[in-house]
Structure formats: structure tokens, C-alpha cells
Enzyme design. Structure first.
Site, PDB file in Angstrom:
ATOM      1  N   SER A   1       0.738  -1.135   0.045  1.00 42.41           N
ATOM      2  CA  SER A   1       0.036   0.116  -0.235  1.00 42.41           C
ATOM      3  C   SER A   1       0.736   1.130   0.170  1.00 42.41           C
ATOM      4  O   SER A   1       1.457   1.588  -0.961  1.00 42.41           O
ATOM      5  CB  SER A   1      -0.859   0.129   1.123  1.00 42.41           C
ATOM      6  OG  SER A   1      -2.065   0.907   1.147  1.00 42.41           O
TER       7      SER A   1
ATOM      8  N   ASP B   1      -9.648  -3.578  -5.727  1.00 41.95           N
ATOM      9  CA  ASP B   1      -9.144  -2.824  -4.634  1.00 41.95           C
ATOM     10  C   ASP B   1      -9.763  -1.197  -4.499  1.00 41.95           C
ATOM     11  O   ASP B   1      -9.821  -0.531  -5.647  1.00 41.95           O
ATOM     12  CB  ASP B   1      -7.779  -2.648  -5.064  1.00 41.95           C
ATOM     13  CG  ASP B   1      -7.112  -1.997  -3.660  1.00 41.95           C
ATOM     14  OD1 ASP B   1      -7.552  -1.569  -2.903  1.00 41.95           O
ATOM     15  OD2 ASP B   1      -5.561  -2.464  -3.438  1.00 41.95           O
TER      16      ASP B   1
ATOM     17  N   HIS C   1      -8.223  -4.709  -1.749  1.00 38.03           N
ATOM     18  CA  HIS C   1      -6.965  -4.222  -1.075  1.00 38.03           C
ATOM     19  C   HIS C   1      -6.233  -5.331  -0.126  1.00 38.03           C
ATOM     20  O   HIS C   1      -4.919  -5.673  -0.043  1.00 38.03           O
ATOM     21  CB  HIS C   1      -7.128  -2.979  -0.071  1.00 38.03           C
ATOM     22  CG  HIS C   1      -5.937  -2.511   0.210  1.00 38.03           C
ATOM     23  ND1 HIS C   1      -5.169  -1.616  -0.672  1.00 38.03           N
ATOM     24  CD2 HIS C   1      -5.291  -1.990   1.268  1.00 38.03           C
ATOM     25  CE1 HIS C   1      -4.095  -0.835  -0.199  1.00 38.03           C
ATOM     26  NE2 HIS C   1      -4.237  -1.105   1.088  1.00 38.03           N
TER      27      HIS C   1
END
Length: 724
Positions: free
Chosen positions: A575, A660, A695
């Protein structure tokens, strides 16, 4: 925002059993000396590349983005391209399929499949979650009055997930009369939920279903009114709180409050006293609470303290007063309190004053005590304050690197604090602490199967020196006897954004890494809060480059100290930590042999210029607003996608999720496409897009280990330590 993932190795022995290898160490003289990826496989090329560039204009400057078209989520060509990249990865990793399966089985073999959480008591019931052997999802259950009472299953995640490729469920929120449970389910991975209700006596689902919403909710005391947060359907920002009454059409649910400022997100929660419903608006650097009596949910929420630039505060209510964590005239925060009816800031008074050397991370309030979670010198502790007498003491811990946190403490009238503890050599543990007698009782340590013994491992805390002279903490773990002469492989992890600290925690998967001679290091770079609020401020906005140069400084220090060498140094982040990976491989590609960038935020400028993308407007205070020419230049200077150039890069594995909502799939996709076009080396570059998740990757406690096994197999191949 991401959980730490760690490297996993397996012993080089064709017939070695998992039980045997768990207690043996890697022989550095054994195995191959380098990767054996297949040669001649053709990497996919984006179709119609020359015909579909996009000119992006900002501040009089035009950037041409030839890969902009991959944003077309429903375009068959784009989907075919993602499938082609997945096919290329499968071809390049085909020779490791058996190894990946062994890795998966070994990691799964360390998990006690029949397991349960430590129960906590609330409103007459003991609540817990448990897992059954072979099943992926938690069962949420309770027992009335005593753990000897019959079990009542509230929600079985396995039953709800049957037939679904992805499943995520939030915890069950129970009405005050203990009769109705509310929970939220996401079956896509984009964090768009449906709220459902269950009759806890019969186990039957009610007809009420609130679609396309969030899992954030709280019950009123009338046992039929639920307040919940809705999100903007495009940006997914939590923007409003609504009122649902059981049995009524959700389409007619009333608006309680709407957060119209696009830089804020809105949440609802219930105070510990259960007397108030609290609506909290948060931006990166400011917050504002509104209160609504829980027994009058139809009322108008009242502002607790008006929002103000750079003032962050959080509130809870217990007894006859409010307890507040605030950075008002306190960079590292302090704890204050206010009486009911006098919530204006001028009426607040100190309980735990500001200390420039101590970061106040959170608190838990009880009838007789206040417990404050703090960090000082990069280490955490718990401060226990006697609310009546004012005396205080600390719960301190003696390992050089660890994490401690406030656990489930819903009871107010109790003298027992529940906290959690872990370190890089201690599995996650739950303790009950008697605050008057100062005694901790271990309630549970997560079982680790396969003969684990913590005495076989060493954890250290060292410091590296950054370019500007700042000392950067580093948490390290390795197996006793591992050479520290530069011959050992090392995986370095970091995150370094949003003020989120990277804690030194335990991983059972990591044992396979450590047992075979790997060293694992966490670089506590600026951008987190490990060393206080200033640590965060020094790693954001105009000073974001510190995050990247800190990571590089730690790498250089680990090499100089003999922990590893560049040809044996690996890096990983996810991330915003994937942004870190993208930046360091642009800046110092020769320093790393291999890199894993998980769901990486790499197209910083283009994303932050697009306010229709989730998280953009709420993160201007973190990265800057590129509509401002100054921040545009700052961000462009480090944005990994924009800074890709013709040079050699390390071996790289990049992961993504089609659904995501935090880092859109097209960011890593574009980045890999540009790297393929410009990089000058013959090193491996792989992209894996999970076509059924978001995600967090795959759902299920076992299924997600398959993704981890792929990552580990990739790195083990690079290290020349794959068995068979």
C-alpha cells in the site's frame, strides 16, 4: 492500509517432513546459488499502446501517459491484459508450483485449526469467536452468564460464505436487550457492504437488509434503531450517518448528519457508558465529535467541540464525565476531561499532561482507573492512573522490541484491564491485569504448532543514521547461530505513512525464514509515529522524501554491520509501503536483489489530481494537494510511476486486486507496464492481479496463505534456497 507480510523459506531436502524441518536450521552450504526462472517466456505488452495516450495537464505542464487507458475497468482489452500478466506469472513460476504447495501446507500446519478467542463479558453474556478445523471463517458465539452455559451461535461466517469466491464480515453488534444482532458482509472485496440482522434467539435472518453501505454502525437503546454510516458511491468516503428502524424500508432511512467537507470522513460509535451515540468526523489533521443521547436517537446531534485546523481529538464517556485525547497545545497529545454540559474546550482540564518525549496513543476508562497507551523512545508502555487518588504506575516490558495494545474492555465497573502483547519472538498473547494488585495473568498465547521454541531466536533493536543525522530505529529477529558476517539473506520491511507505526510483532510463517538463515528487519522510518508525533510530521508533505532516504540508510547500515550484502538484501512493503518500494528502487536499485511491492500506491500525482478516486480528498493533508503548484512539484519528484527511467531494476513481484478500493488496480498495472518498457536489465518482473479480491487480498484464514506462498516462493528462488 496494510498488515505486515513476512518472508517464508523451506528446508532444502526432497524428502524432509514438515515436522522434522521445523526444528532444523538452514545449511548455508547447501542448495543452488541463484534463481532458475524459465528463459524465453514473453512478457505481455499492452495492446494499442501508441494509439491511446492521455495528455495530463497541470500548472502549464503536460505529461503524456501512454498507459492511462488501463483505468477502463470494464474494457475487455484491459481485462485481457491483466489475465495475460497473470498467465505470464504462472508460466514464470510454474516450476515452483509444488514448492508453493509445500509452503502453503507448512504455514497452515503451524496454525491450530480448532481455536477460540478469550471471551469478554458484556451486558450479561460472554462473547467470543472460534474456528473449526478445516474452515476458513470465524463463528461468532456467546454464552449467557457463564462460560459453562450452553453456546449460542450468533453468526457462522462459513455458512454465509458458502459458494462465494470472496467473503468478509464485520463483527456482530448486539442490541441492548440482547435479542438482535447486526453485522455487515462484503462479497466482492471493494469494501461495499450489506448490513443484515439476525434474531439471536432463533438464529434466523430478518428481512431487513441495508445494501451498498459500510460496516460502521451502532445501536440505540430502544433496540430497534440502528445508526450506520453510508459512503459516497464513487469515492467510497464515509459521508453520512442514517437512522434505520427494524421492519422499515432502508430506502426511507432518515439522514442524521451529512459531512459535506470532502476532506473529512464520518463514523458513528457508542460511548463506553452506552449513554451516547457519537458521530465523529475525521480528516488527517482535524476532528469533530457530535453527541446524541442513545435513548433519543431521533434527536439532533450536538457538537462536542467545534473543528479547528490542526486540532485532533477523540472522546469517550464514562460515569459523569467525558475523557478526551487531544493535541491542543500538545504535539504528542494529552488526556483531559470535561463535565457533562461543559464540553467547550475552555472547560477541559488535564488528567495526563503533555510530555514532549511521550506520545499518547490511546486510552481506556474504567470506574476506578484510567489506562493510557503511550510510546516513548520508540517503545510502548501502559500507564495506569487511579481516578480517585491520582496515583499512577506503569506496566512495562523487558524485551528490546515488542508491541502492546489495549484489548477488549467493554466493562466499566471492573478493576481488570485486558491487554495484548507480542514481540518478534513471542506469539500474540492476551493478559488480564489486576490494576490494584498490579498482577498480570496470561489468558492465552496463540498456539504455534511444529515444535516452536522462543529461546531459539534472538530479537534486537539497533539504530541506523539517516542522511540528516537522525537515528532510525530498526527491529531485528533471527535464529540463534545465524551468521552476521554478510553471508545471510535479509528481508527488510517498512511502511512509513499516515503516522501508522510498524510494530515488531510475531509471525508463525516467518519461522521458516528464520530457521533457514534469513534475518528479518523492520525499518521504523519517518512517516510513522514510532518516535512521537514529530516522527510523523518529518515524513509527510514536503518532507516525504525522508521516508525513502531513511529506508535506504537502514539498508546501508545493515550491510555495513554485516547482517547481509546487497546481493542478499530483499525489500518489501504494501500500500503506502508499496509507494516506499517504488521510490527506493528508482533511487537505489543496485542496493536490492529483489523487491515485493504489494498493492502499491505508485501513481501519486495522477491519483491525487483525481478527486473522484477513493481516499483522494481525505488525504491532501498527508501527501499534499497537487492542484497547488508547490505540492505538485514535490509529489512529482518522488512519484514512483513518474520517476521510472531507463536503468537496471531489481527482480520484482507486484501484487494487486481488481476490486481494490484503496489503491486502484490500475496504479500497479500502469507501473509494471512502464517498467517493462523502460528498464534495461533482464531481471524478472511479475504482476499478479487477484481478479476476485481487493486491497486485503484473498479472504479466509487459509486461502490467503496461498498468496503468501507465492511471494515466498519468488524470494526463495532469488535466494537460491528452494527445495526441489
Amino acid at each position: 492500509m496494510t498488515a505486515n507480510r513476512t518472508l517464508h523459506l523451506i528446508l532444502l531436502a526432497m524428502t524432509l517432513s514438515l515436522t522434522a524441518c521445523a526444528g532444523e536450521a538452514w545449511d548455508p552450504a547447501a542448495g543452488r546459488v541463484g534463481p532458475e526462472f524459465p528463459q524465453g517466456a514473453d512478457a505481455p505488452a499492452p495492446p494499442d499502446l501508441e494509439a491511446r495516450p492521455m495528455e495530463l495537464e497541470a500548472h502549464g505542464e503536460v505529461r503524456v501517459d501512454p498507459y492511462y487507458w488501463v483505468r477502463e475497468r470494464e474494457n475487455p482489452q484491459m481485462l485481457a491484459y491483466l489475465e495475460a500478466e497473470n498467465g505470464y506469472l504462472d508460466a514464470m513460476m510454474a516450476h515452483t508450483e509444488g514448492f508453493q504447495q509445500r509452503l502453503f501446507e507448512e504455514m497452515r500446519g503451524r496454525i491450530q485449526e480448532e481455536d477460540a478467542s478469550v471471551p469478554y463479558f458484556l451486558n450479561g453474556y460472554w462473547y467470543y469467536t472460534r474456528y473449526e478445523a478445516g474452515k476458513e471463517y470465524a463463528i461468532h458465539a456467546r454464552r449467557e452468564g457463564s462460560m459453562d452455559a450452553p453456546e449460542q451461535v450468533m453468526v457462522d461466517g462459513n455458512a454465509l460464505a458458502e459458494g462465494l469466491s470472496y467473503f468478509s464480515m464485520s463483527g456482530v453488534q448486539v442490541s441492548q436487550d440482547n435479542r438482535i444482532g447486526a453485522f455487515a458482509v462484503d462479497t466482492v472485496g471493494r469494501r461495499v457492504y450489506t448490513i443484515r440482522f439476525v434474531d439471536l434467539a432463533s438464529g434466523e435472518l430478518l428481512e431487513d437488509a441495508i445494501p451498498a453501505t459500510t460496516p460502521n454502525m451502532a445501536w440505540a437503546t430502544d433496540n430497534r434503531t440502528l445508526l450506520y454510516a453510508r459512503q459516497d458511491p464513487q469515492t467510497l468516503r464515509y459521508e453520512s450517518v442514517h437512522r434505520h428502524r427494524l421492519g422499515e424500508d432502508p430506502a426511507r432511512d432518515e439522514l442524521v448528519y451529512e459531512e459535506t467537507d470532502p476532506t473529512y470522513s464520518l463514523y458513528v460509535m457508542r460511548s463506553k457508558s452506552r449513554r451516547y451515540l457519537m458521530l465523529a468526523s475525521f480528516s488527517t489533521l482535524s476532528s469533530e465529535y457530535r453527541l446524541l443521547p442513545a435513548d433519543r436517537p431521533e434527536g439532533e446531534p450536538q457538537v462536542f467541540a467545534p473543528r479547528q485546523a490542526d486540532h485532533e481529538y477523540s472522546v469517550d464517556h464514562a460515569g459523569d464525565r467525558f475523557v478526551i485525547r487531544t493535541n491542543w497545545l500538545a504535539e504528542n497529545f494529552r488526556i483531559m476531561e470535561a463535565d457533562e454540559g461543559r464540553t467547550e474546550r475552555a472547560a477541559w482540564r488535564d488528567v495526563v499532561g503533555h510530555d514532549p518525549d511521550v506520545l499518547v496513543e490511546g486510552f481506556e476508562v474504567f470506574a476506578g482507573h484510567l489506562v493510557v497507551a503511550e510510546a516513548t523512545g520508540g517503545l510502548q508502555r501502559l500507564r495506569v492512573v487511579d481516578r480517585a487518588g491520582g496515583g499512577e504506575h506503569f506496566i512495562e516490558f523487558d524485551e528490546p522490541a515488542y508491541r502492546v495494545w489495549l484489548s477488549a474492555n467493554p466493562e466499566y465497573e471492573t478493576g481488570v484491564l485486558r491487554y495484548g502483547y507480542t514481540s518478534m519472538t513471542t506469539p500474540s498473547s492476551t493478559f488480564d491485569y489486576a490494576m490494584d494488585t498490579r498482577r498480570s495473568t496470561l489468558r492465552k498465547e496463540t498456539p504455534v504448532l511444529g515444535g516452536f521454541g522462543r529461546r531459539n531466536y534472538v530479537t534486537e533493536r539497533i539504530f541506523a543514521t539517516a542522511e540528516d543525522g537522525t537515528r532510525i530505529p530498526v527491529s531485528i529477529v533471527y535464529r540463534k547461530g545465524t551468521p552476521l558476517d554478510g553471508s545471510s539473506p535479509l528481508l527488510q520491511y517498512a511502511y512509513g505513512s499516515y503516522g501508522i507505526s510498524s510494530f515488531p510483532t510475531f509471525s508463525s510463517a516467518r519461522l521458516s525464514l528464520l530457521d533457514r538463515g534469513f534475518i528479518y528487519a523492520i525499518a521504523h522510518v519517518r512517516g510513522g509515529s514510532e518516535m512521537g508525533r514529530a516522527w510523523y510530521e518529518q515524513g509527510k508533505l514536503r518532507r516525504k522524501m525522508n521516508t525513502f532516504t531513511d529506508f535506504i540508510a537502514v539498508s546501508e547500515h545493515l550491510v555495513a554491520r554485516g547482517y547481509t550484502a546487497p546481493e542478499r538484501l530483499y525489500a518489501m512493503g504494501g500500500s503506502a509501503g508499496g509507494l516506499l518500494m517504488g521510490a527506493v528502487v528508482n533511487l537505489r536499485p543496485e542496493l536490492y536483489h529483489g523487491v515485493i511491492a504489494a498493492v502499491p500506491f505508485v501513481d501519486v500525482v495522477t491519483t491525487m489530481l483525481d478527486d473522484t478516486i477513493p481516499l483522494t480528498t481525505s488525504e491532501y493533508d498527508e501527501w499534499g494537494n497537487p492542484n497547488d503548484p508547490e505540492f505538485y512539484k514535490v509529489m512529482l519528484a518522488y512519484s514512483p510511476y513518474d520517476q521510472v527511467r531507463a536503468q537496471d531494476y531489481p527482480h520484482m513481484l507486484v501484487t494487486s486486486g481488481l476490486h481494490d478500493s484503496q489503491v486502484q488496480y490500475f496504479e500497479p498495472t500502469k507501473w509494471v507496464a512502464k517498467l517493462r518498457d523502460l528498464k534495461t536489465d533482464g531481471n524478472v518482473l511479475l504482476l499478479r492481479t487477484n481478479m476476485e479480491a481487493g486491497h486485503g487480498g484473498a479472504s479466509g484464514r487459509f486461502e490467503r496463505l496461498r498468496e503468501t506462498a507465492l511471494e515466498y516462493a519468488f524470494l526463495l528462488e532469488l535466494a537460491g534456497r528452494r527445495d526441489g
